[in-house]
Design an enzyme around this catalytic site. Structure first.
Site, PDB file in Angstrom:
ATOM      1  N   GLN A 187      -4.214  -3.912  12.373  1.00 27.61           N
ATOM      2  CA  GLN A 187      -5.574  -3.781  11.842  1.00 27.61           C
ATOM      3  C   GLN A 187      -6.171  -5.154  11.586  1.00 27.61           C
ATOM      4  O   GLN A 187      -5.453  -6.130  11.380  1.00 27.61           O
ATOM      5  CB  GLN A 187      -5.564  -3.023  10.503  1.00 27.61           C
ATOM      6  CG  GLN A 187      -5.173  -1.585  10.576  1.00 27.61           C
ATOM      7  CD  GLN A 187      -5.252  -0.904   9.215  1.00 27.61           C
ATOM      8  OE1 GLN A 187      -5.189   0.301   9.141  1.00 27.61           O
ATOM      9  NE2 GLN A 187      -5.364  -1.655   8.146  1.00 27.61           N
ATOM     10  N   SER A 203     -10.822   2.821   7.530  1.00 21.45           N
ATOM     11  CA  SER A 203     -10.843   3.340   6.164  1.00 21.45           C
ATOM     12  C   SER A 203     -11.254   2.185   5.260  1.00 21.45           C
ATOM     13  O   SER A 203     -10.721   1.073   5.388  1.00 21.45           O
ATOM     14  CB  SER A 203      -9.459   3.857   5.768  1.00 21.45           C
ATOM     15  OG  SER A 203      -9.417   4.208   4.398  1.00 21.45           O
ATOM     16  N   ASP A 260       0.847  -1.187   0.000  1.00 24.42           N
ATOM     17  CA  ASP A 260       0.000   0.000   0.000  1.00 24.42           C
ATOM     18  C   ASP A 260       0.886   1.243   0.000  1.00 24.42           C
ATOM     19  O   ASP A 260       1.784   1.382   0.825  1.00 24.42           O
ATOM     20  CB  ASP A 260      -0.870  -0.030   1.258  1.00 24.42           C
ATOM     21  CG  ASP A 260      -1.830   1.139   1.342  1.00 24.42           C
ATOM     22  OD1 ASP A 260      -1.773   2.018   0.458  1.00 24.42           O
ATOM     23  OD2 ASP A 260      -2.627   1.184   2.283  1.00 24.42           O
ATOM     24  N   ARG A 317       5.088   1.820  10.206  1.00 19.42           N
ATOM     25  CA  ARG A 317       5.051   3.068   9.447  1.00 19.42           C
ATOM     26  C   ARG A 317       6.048   4.032  10.073  1.00 19.42           C
ATOM     27  O   ARG A 317       5.737   4.775  11.001  1.00 19.42           O
ATOM     28  CB  ARG A 317       3.634   3.645   9.424  1.00 19.42           C
ATOM     29  CG  ARG A 317       2.644   2.720   8.706  1.00 19.42           C
ATOM     30  CD  ARG A 317       1.246   3.296   8.607  1.00 19.42           C
ATOM     31  NE  ARG A 317       0.335   2.355   7.974  1.00 19.42           N
ATOM     32  CZ  ARG A 317      -0.979   2.543   7.850  1.00 19.42           C
ATOM     33  NH1 ARG A 317      -1.539   3.654   8.329  1.00 19.42           N
ATOM     34  NH2 ARG A 317      -1.746   1.636   7.262  1.00 19.42           N
ATOM     35  N   GLU A 359     -10.664   8.275  13.969  1.00 23.95           N
ATOM     36  CA  GLU A 359     -10.900   7.396  12.814  1.00 23.95           C
ATOM     37  C   GLU A 359     -10.671   5.954  13.232  1.00 23.95           C
ATOM     38  O   GLU A 359      -9.612   5.606  13.751  1.00 23.95           O
ATOM     39  CB  GLU A 359      -9.962   7.749  11.666  1.00 23.95           C
ATOM     40  CG  GLU A 359     -10.129   6.854  10.447  1.00 23.95           C
ATOM     41  CD  GLU A 359      -9.071   7.071   9.379  1.00 23.95           C
ATOM     42  OE1 GLU A 359      -8.675   6.085   8.731  1.00 23.95           O
ATOM     43  OE2 GLU A 359      -8.632   8.241   9.197  1.00 23.95           O
ATOM     44  N   ASP A 363     -14.410   6.889   5.476  1.00 23.77           N
ATOM     45  CA  ASP A 363     -13.827   6.589   6.782  1.00 23.77           C
ATOM     46  C   ASP A 363     -14.930   6.521   7.832  1.00 23.77           C
ATOM     47  O   ASP A 363     -15.853   7.349   7.831  1.00 23.77           O
ATOM     48  CB  ASP A 363     -12.843   7.685   7.217  1.00 23.77           C
ATOM     49  CG  ASP A 363     -11.586   7.720   6.357  1.00 23.77           C
ATOM     50  OD1 ASP A 363     -11.312   6.712   5.669  1.00 23.77           O
ATOM     51  OD2 ASP A 363     -10.890   8.755   6.377  1.00 23.77           O
TER      52      ASP A 363
END
Length: 345
Positions: free
Chosen positions: A126, A262, A57, A111, A259, A246
């Site tokens: 996730q 997504s 991604d 990340r 959030e 979202d």
């Protein structure tokens, strides 16, 4: 630590041992509900993929993946995944999943360019999920139905947590509100994108904000989206672009929006070509994933990611994601969080 939100009078409702038990309770219960609600079966996911295949991604296109050479592959480079948005679609094809069914997995990512604060960490976990759809399901009504089913699983999990730990009181509304990012811009034209999210979530409690990635009337997208997984340019409801969005909630512990997910209907060939041209990324058409899509080797699908630590943080009423997961934090942040009553794992 200017990025650190310091809630007045914060006191963790669960100690560290209870918190660990609560995390397991939430993860076990929610993933079973998600699986049942969307008819998903669990698959094993990679931590890294080969560089240069177009499978990883690209997020907003500027984040650097963590890479390393593989000795037994002549030092070919692998990338730690940012998410599994495209890998899952390849998996649907490999497993020959029928329309109406799909897969989910535990996605663990690094990340390295993330800006660290109460809700952002170097470590991302996730539930990544993906389901096969028919071409007739490429519409807003279908997208909304899936969102409502995911939100119902979140509500059931909140009920279980509050029953298990009576100190924790429910705060999520019974329904989720839908709005397009262009409509939100018209409501609050003088606010930033993040401020607009805060205002709409403060008003409704839970919101699905649609149309993320395409340029709005002010010439800017509400937020960045890669051009090769979510379909953010096909015509949707009321003549507005975007078949994605979202899931956001108002989080009173931090007095801001949060959030949780997504997600969206994925690009078909036409949307892929259109979005690659819009973003100047036509060179990606030579990559493995994109060739598979253009050669009709991949099914139509809908999918997304639901933050595990984010969901646990919210349902356990924690003020920092580091109270949920083990990660690396600046020493100053760790000390300040300790003093504020939110010790980081």
């Amino acid at each position: 630590m200017s990025k650190l939100i310091k809630p007045n009078g914060y006191k963790a409702l669960l100690d560290m041992r209870q918190t660990e038990q609560g995390i397991k309770l939430i993860k076990d219960f929610f993933q079973q509900n998600l699986s049942t609600e969307l008819r998903l079966h669990r698959v094993t996911a990679p931590l890294f993929v080969l560089q240069g295949l177009g499978i990883n991604d690209d997020l907003n296109g500027v984040e650097r993946p963590v890479t390393f050479p593989i000795k037994d592959l002549n030092d070919a480079h692998a990338e730690v995944v940012h998410s599994l948005a495209k890998w899952k679609r390849l998996t649907l094809a490999e497993y020959e999943i029928e329309p109406g069914y799909g897969v989910y997995t535990d996605m663990n990512a690094i990340r390295a360019d993330e800006e660290l604060d109460n809700i952002h960490s170097l470590y991302v976990d996730q539930w990544d999920w993906e389901a096969v759809i028919t071409p007739e399901s490429r519409n807003i009504a279908f997208l909304k139905n899936v969102v409502e089913r995911i939100y119902s699983a979140i509500l059931r999990t909140e009920y279980l947590v509050c029953e298990t730990y009576p100190k924790i009181k429910p705060f999520l509304p019974k329904t989720i509100h839908f709005i397009h990012s262009e409509e939100l811009l018209q409501m609050y034209p003088n606010l930033s994108a993040k401020e607009r999210e805060d205002e709409i979530c403060r008003k409704y409690g839970a919101v699905f904000l649609m149309g993320i990635g395409g340029k709005l009337s002010n010439g800017e997208p509400h937020d960045g989206r890669a051009p090769d997984y979510d379909d953010w340019s096909s015509m949707g409801e009321n003549g507005l672009d975007g078949l994605n969005g979202d899931i956001l909630v108002w989080y009173p512990v931090l007095d801001r929006s949060l959030e949780l997910s997504s997600m969206g209907i994925r690009v078909d060939k036409e949307a892929l070509l259109r979005q690659l041209e819009m973003t100047g990324n036509q060179q990606r058409l030579g990559l493995y994933f994109h060739q598979q899509l253009m050669n009709d080797a991949l099914p139509q699908s809908i999918g997304g990611g639901i933050g595990q630590s984010r969901l646990c943080m919210m349902l356990l009423h924690k003020a920092h994601i580091g109270e949920i997961q083990a990660s690396i934090w600046p020493d100053e942040m760790r000390r300040e969080c300790q003093n504020l009553g939110m010790p980081l794992i």
